[in-house]
Design a protein around this motif. Sequence first.
Motif, PDB file in Angstrom:
ATOM      1  N   ALA A  21     -34.282  63.672 -40.051  1.00 53.12           N
ATOM      2  CA  ALA A  21     -34.520  64.813 -40.951  1.00 53.12           C
ATOM      3  C   ALA A  21     -34.990  64.344 -42.307  1.00 53.12           C
ATOM      4  CB  ALA A  21     -33.239  65.636 -41.099  1.00 53.12           C
ATOM      5  N   ALA A  22     -34.431  63.247 -42.788  1.00 55.37           N
ATOM      6  CA  ALA A  22     -34.815  62.748 -44.101  1.00 55.37           C
ATOM      7  C   ALA A  22     -36.188  62.100 -44.055  1.00 55.37           C
ATOM      8  CB  ALA A  22     -33.773  61.752 -44.590  1.00 55.37           C
ATOM      9  N   GLN A  23     -36.490  61.410 -42.936  1.00 47.73           N
ATOM     10  CA  GLN A  23     -37.792  60.774 -42.829  1.00 47.73           C
ATOM     11  C   GLN A  23     -38.919  61.802 -42.873  1.00 47.73           C
ATOM     12  OE1 GLN A  23     -37.696  58.518 -39.243  1.00 47.73           O
ATOM     13  NE2 GLN A  23     -36.141  57.094 -39.965  1.00 47.73           N
ATOM     14  N   GLN A  24     -38.645  62.987 -42.341  1.00 53.16           N
ATOM     15  CA  GLN A  24     -39.675  64.014 -42.272  1.00 53.16           C
ATOM     16  C   GLN A  24     -39.633  64.954 -43.468  1.00 53.16           C
ATOM     17  OE1 GLN A  24     -38.825  65.846 -38.529  1.00 53.16           O
ATOM     18  NE2 GLN A  24     -39.713  64.192 -37.338  1.00 53.16           N
ATOM     19  N   GLY A  25     -38.785  64.653 -44.433  1.00 54.71           N
ATOM     20  CA  GLY A  25     -38.623  65.547 -45.584  1.00 54.71           C
ATOM     21  C   GLY A  25     -37.368  66.369 -45.424  1.00 54.71           C
ATOM     22  N   ILE A  26     -36.781  66.764 -46.518  1.00 54.25           N
ATOM     23  CA  ILE A  26     -35.538  67.525 -46.451  1.00 54.25           C
ATOM     24  C   ILE A  26     -35.782  68.850 -45.757  1.00 54.25           C
ATOM     25  CG2 ILE A  26     -33.677  68.513 -47.823  1.00 54.25           C
ATOM     26  CD1 ILE A  26     -33.954  65.436 -47.875  1.00 54.25           C
ATOM     27  N   GLN A  27     -34.972  69.120 -44.744  1.00 53.60           N
ATOM     28  CA  GLN A  27     -35.154  70.328 -43.955  1.00 53.60           C
ATOM     29  C   GLN A  27     -34.415  71.506 -44.584  1.00 53.60           C
ATOM     30  OE1 GLN A  27     -37.222  70.084 -41.093  1.00 53.60           O
ATOM     31  NE2 GLN A  27     -37.562  68.207 -42.212  1.00 53.60           N
ATOM     32  N   ASN A  28     -34.842  72.699 -44.255  1.00 53.35           N
ATOM     33  CA  ASN A  28     -34.168  73.913 -44.711  1.00 53.35           C
ATOM     34  C   ASN A  28     -33.027  74.226 -43.753  1.00 53.35           C
ATOM     35  OD1 ASN A  28     -35.937  74.117 -46.775  1.00 53.35           O
ATOM     36  ND2 ASN A  28     -37.227  75.662 -45.825  1.00 53.35           N
ATOM     37  N   LYS A  29     -31.934  73.463 -43.882  1.00 54.43           N
ATOM     38  CA  LYS A  29     -30.812  73.611 -42.969  1.00 54.43           C
ATOM     39  C   LYS A  29     -29.950  74.787 -43.389  1.00 54.43           C
ATOM     40  CE  LYS A  29     -29.173  69.515 -43.760  1.00 54.43           C
ATOM     41  NZ  LYS A  29     -30.130  69.078 -44.768  1.00 54.43           N
ATOM     42  N   THR A  30     -29.339  75.447 -42.415  1.00 51.24           N
ATOM     43  CA  THR A  30     -28.352  76.462 -42.715  1.00 51.24           C
ATOM     44  C   THR A  30     -26.948  75.966 -42.387  1.00 51.24           C
ATOM     45  OG1 THR A  30     -28.646  77.425 -40.522  1.00 51.24           O
ATOM     46  CG2 THR A  30     -29.959  78.345 -42.296  1.00 51.24           C
ATOM     47  N   ILE A  31     -26.837  74.927 -41.592  1.00 51.03           N
ATOM     48  CA  ILE A  31     -25.537  74.333 -41.274  1.00 51.03           C
ATOM     49  C   ILE A  31     -25.634  72.842 -41.567  1.00 51.03           C
ATOM     50  CG2 ILE A  31     -23.855  73.852 -39.474  1.00 51.03           C
ATOM     51  CD1 ILE A  31     -24.798  76.374 -38.049  1.00 51.03           C
ATOM     52  N   ILE A  32     -24.694  72.344 -42.356  1.00 51.64           N
ATOM     53  CA  ILE A  32     -24.692  70.921 -42.665  1.00 51.64           C
ATOM     54  C   ILE A  32     -24.022  70.192 -41.508  1.00 51.64           C
ATOM     55  CG2 ILE A  32     -23.832  69.145 -44.220  1.00 51.64           C
ATOM     56  CD1 ILE A  32     -23.865  71.174 -46.443  1.00 51.64           C
ATOM     57  N   ASN A  33     -24.741  69.298 -40.845  1.00 50.11           N
ATOM     58  CA  ASN A  33     -24.112  68.520 -39.784  1.00 50.11           C
ATOM     59  C   ASN A  33     -24.625  67.086 -39.735  1.00 50.11           C
ATOM     60  OD1 ASN A  33     -26.658  69.002 -38.701  1.00 50.11           O
ATOM     61  ND2 ASN A  33     -25.928  70.599 -37.317  1.00 50.11           N
ATOM     62  N   THR A  34     -25.810  66.837 -40.218  1.00 44.44           N
ATOM     63  CA  THR A  34     -26.369  65.491 -40.215  1.00 44.44           C
ATOM     64  C   THR A  34     -26.702  65.098 -41.649  1.00 44.44           C
ATOM     65  OG1 THR A  34     -27.350  65.860 -38.041  1.00 44.44           O
ATOM     66  CG2 THR A  34     -28.212  64.016 -39.339  1.00 44.44           C
ATOM     67  N   PRO A  35     -26.168  63.961 -42.124  1.00 47.72           N
ATOM     68  CA  PRO A  35     -26.468  63.566 -43.511  1.00 47.72           C
ATOM     69  C   PRO A  35     -27.930  63.211 -43.686  1.00 47.72           C
ATOM     70  CG  PRO A  35     -25.289  61.818 -42.369  1.00 47.72           C
ATOM     71  CD  PRO A  35     -25.293  62.992 -41.444  1.00 47.72           C
ATOM     72  N   ASP A  36     -28.431  63.467 -44.882  1.00 43.03           N
ATOM     73  CA  ASP A  36     -29.793  63.088 -45.211  1.00 43.03           C
ATOM     74  C   ASP A  36     -29.877  61.618 -45.589  1.00 43.03           C
ATOM     75  OD1 ASP A  36     -31.377  65.758 -45.250  1.00 43.03           O
ATOM     76  OD2 ASP A  36     -29.480  66.194 -46.241  1.00 43.03           O
ATOM     77  N   TYR A  37     -28.855  61.105 -46.219  1.00 42.72           N
ATOM     78  CA  TYR A  37     -28.741  59.669 -46.490  1.00 42.72           C
ATOM     79  C   TYR A  37     -27.342  59.233 -46.097  1.00 42.72           C
ATOM     80  CZ  TYR A  37     -32.360  60.738 -50.048  1.00 42.72           C
ATOM     81  OH  TYR A  37     -33.458  61.195 -50.720  1.00 42.72           O
ATOM     82  N   VAL A  38     -27.236  57.983 -45.665  1.00 44.51           N
ATOM     83  CA  VAL A  38     -25.932  57.330 -45.549  1.00 44.51           C
ATOM     84  C   VAL A  38     -26.001  56.046 -46.359  1.00 44.51           C
ATOM     85  CG1 VAL A  38     -24.221  56.296 -44.030  1.00 44.51           C
ATOM     86  CG2 VAL A  38     -25.487  58.312 -43.269  1.00 44.51           C
ATOM     87  N   LEU A  39     -25.162  55.961 -47.374  1.00 49.32           N
ATOM     88  CA  LEU A  39     -25.131  54.791 -48.246  1.00 49.32           C
ATOM     89  C   LEU A  39     -23.932  53.931 -47.857  1.00 49.32           C
ATOM     90  CD1 LEU A  39     -25.650  56.687 -51.625  1.00 49.32           C
ATOM     91  CD2 LEU A  39     -27.394  55.891 -50.027  1.00 49.32           C
ATOM     92  N   LYS A  40     -24.195  52.646 -47.576  1.00 51.84           N
ATOM     93  CA  LYS A  40     -23.127  51.748 -47.151  1.00 51.84           C
ATOM     94  C   LYS A  40     -23.086  50.526 -48.057  1.00 51.84           C
ATOM     95  CE  LYS A  40     -23.256  52.992 -42.245  1.00 51.84           C
ATOM     96  NZ  LYS A  40     -23.367  52.470 -40.855  1.00 51.84           N
ATOM     97  N   GLY A  41     -21.915  49.978 -48.233  1.00 49.52           N
ATOM     98  CA  GLY A  41     -21.783  48.778 -49.044  1.00 49.52           C
ATOM     99  C   GLY A  41     -20.405  48.156 -48.879  1.00 49.52           C
ATOM    100  N   GLU A  42     -20.198  47.044 -49.576  1.00 53.01           N
ATOM    101  CA  GLU A  42     -18.934  46.330 -49.502  1.00 53.01           C
ATOM    102  C   GLU A  42     -18.416  46.050 -50.902  1.00 53.01           C
ATOM    103  OE1 GLU A  42     -19.769  42.793 -47.327  1.00 53.01           O
ATOM    104  OE2 GLU A  42     -19.867  43.816 -45.366  1.00 53.01           O
ATOM    105  N   LEU A  43     -17.108  46.078 -51.021  1.00 52.92           N
ATOM    106  CA  LEU A  43     -16.447  45.763 -52.282  1.00 52.92           C
ATOM    107  C   LEU A  43     -15.460  44.627 -52.041  1.00 52.92           C
ATOM    108  CD1 LEU A  43     -15.666  49.407 -53.472  1.00 52.92           C
ATOM    109  CD2 LEU A  43     -17.566  47.954 -54.220  1.00 52.92           C
ATOM    110  N   THR A  44     -15.401  43.699 -53.009  1.00 52.62           N
ATOM    111  CA  THR A  44     -14.480  42.556 -52.923  1.00 52.62           C
ATOM    112  C   THR A  44     -13.750  42.399 -54.248  1.00 52.62           C
ATOM    113  OG1 THR A  44     -16.076  40.934 -53.740  1.00 52.62           O
ATOM    114  CG2 THR A  44     -16.131  41.421 -51.363  1.00 52.62           C
ATOM    115  N   ILE A  45     -13.005  41.331 -54.379  1.00 50.69           N
ATOM    116  CA  ILE A  45     -12.275  41.071 -55.617  1.00 50.69           C
ATOM    117  C   ILE A  45     -13.213  40.976 -56.816  1.00 50.69           C
ATOM    118  CG2 ILE A  45     -12.365  38.553 -55.354  1.00 50.69           C
ATOM    119  CD1 ILE A  45      -9.423  40.695 -56.715  1.00 50.69           C
ATOM    120  N   GLU A  46     -14.478  40.673 -56.566  1.00 49.35           N
ATOM    121  CA  GLU A  46     -15.462  40.613 -57.646  1.00 49.35           C
ATOM    122  C   GLU A  46     -15.670  41.974 -58.314  1.00 49.35           C
ATOM    123  OE1 GLU A  46     -16.816  37.832 -58.776  1.00 49.35           O
ATOM    124  OE2 GLU A  46     -15.635  36.737 -57.269  1.00 49.35           O
ATOM    125  N   ASN A  47     -15.321  43.015 -57.582  1.00 52.61           N
ATOM    126  CA  ASN A  47     -15.487  44.370 -58.117  1.00 52.61           C
ATOM    127  C   ASN A  47     -14.202  44.938 -58.714  1.00 52.61           C
ATOM    128  OD1 ASN A  47     -17.214  44.414 -55.182  1.00 52.61           O
ATOM    129  ND2 ASN A  47     -18.349  44.846 -57.062  1.00 52.61           N
TER     130      ASN A  47
END
Length: 504
Positions: A21-47
């Motif tokens: 959905a995000a690759q093709q542009g933000i869709q005009n959704k009426t029900i939220i079920n699939t995220p447009d972005y998923v942001l992933k990362g890691e945190l350690t003692i450095e943070n």
Amino acid sequence: MRSTFIFFYISINILMLFPVAAQQGIQNKTIINTPDYVLKGELTIENYQTYVEVPFEVPIDIKRLTIEVSYSGKDQRTTIDLGLEDPKKFRGWSGGSKNKITLSMEDATPGYLPGELPSGKWKLLLGVPNIRKGIVSKYEASIYLEKNSAITEFFDKPINSKEGWYRGDLHMHTGNSDGNCLSQSGQKIPCPVYRTVEAAAERGLDFIAITEHNATSHANSLRELQTAFDKMLLVAGREITTFYGHANVYGPTDFIDFRMSDSSSMQAKKWMDVVNSKGGIVSINHAGVPSGEACMGCGWQIEDLPNGTVSSVEIINGGIMKVSGSADSPFQGWKQWYKMLNSGQYVTAIGGSDNHTAESKKEIVGAIGYPTTVIFMKELSVKGMIDGIRSGRVFIDIEGKSDRFIDIFSTNGNEEAKMGEKLNITSKNEIQLTVSVEGALGASIEFIVDGALQSEMTQSIKKNKEIVKIDWQYVPGSKWIHVKIRDENGKLILVSNPIYLVKN
């Protein structure tokens, strides 16, 4: 005290996943079920004791932004606080108390500011007050972007997932428009939303719709209150108030341009079509009131709306009943409703207190819940309420007595239909009608066909719980039948919606 204000862009550790959905542009959704972005990362003692900025892009014309965050390491006492910045300013902070944030122009998660969602680079802020040495905590932030705002729910799940009859009030006002109440010192003030919500809860209602005149400012208060009042559905409705009539809308909470330059259906459809396209419904209010200086723009003057544009009509208004002394008054919405039914439209009759004073005692006409609208819902949610109104499985309990009930059922040969449904008329014209009534001992049942009372069919109610069966000879051309219940003094106390008659 957290004194280290070191901001790290950890884009190396961020994996940004773009669903289709995000690759093709933000869709005009009426029900939220699939995220447009998923942001992933890691945190350690450095943070440890730092604030990590996680950037993401928001396109133009986004109406609602929702973020859900999860992370690992909680068993090892990792703690992540949440905050948010838009491209222009700080939008809020919830610390470790929430894992979901939502913002729109009208409402936001408590701790965050509602308002415009500017396009550009936003930053999810991750504060790290605690993380142990040697622990790697993985986080994931799902970003949902709504370009076409739809039905707004203030709870992540139905208030009640069970289907059944739910009782509520569909028309009331607070200080966000012209509702008032008394301050501590006895001064009349614009009444805060919580007073209305508290009064409705005290009356045991299952749902309420607060319907301010054209305003959207009550939505934010209702979102905050919904978690506290988790047994009662809170709906941010709107009374679209024009010079040519008033109508409630339920479902969407974003701004609707109500400004009409004349009473034509074309002008009305401009905003009604917006409501319907978002999954909401339009309901005509107090249609029989004459417009003039006493009630400017109150009477309904809009004609020739296409079938399906309006879903319901408020046939009993508590404020009008208080002034006129009658639920049968010609100033109510009966004439408008019958006219639409006779034109072939399937529109549901509802009631509303039109309450402007939350402190009114429950036995006073026009108090919250007087009248009560009772809706059969698949679930107690905004969508459940809207679908229930559309279905026509609705009756009006005029005095708001919780022990009162009415339903109607019909058969014609092998054909069957409940209240709100179509009964297919076969070659046999005899129809069997069944009326279930509770809490109306000594009252009488009136049958109304195409707006006309069938006096010869009137039945007495002899038990507190009564099932009355009657045979009726269908008259060719008849379009609908519904039922009124009057007490022993002739006072109207219950009103059903129709069964629609369809001759094949």
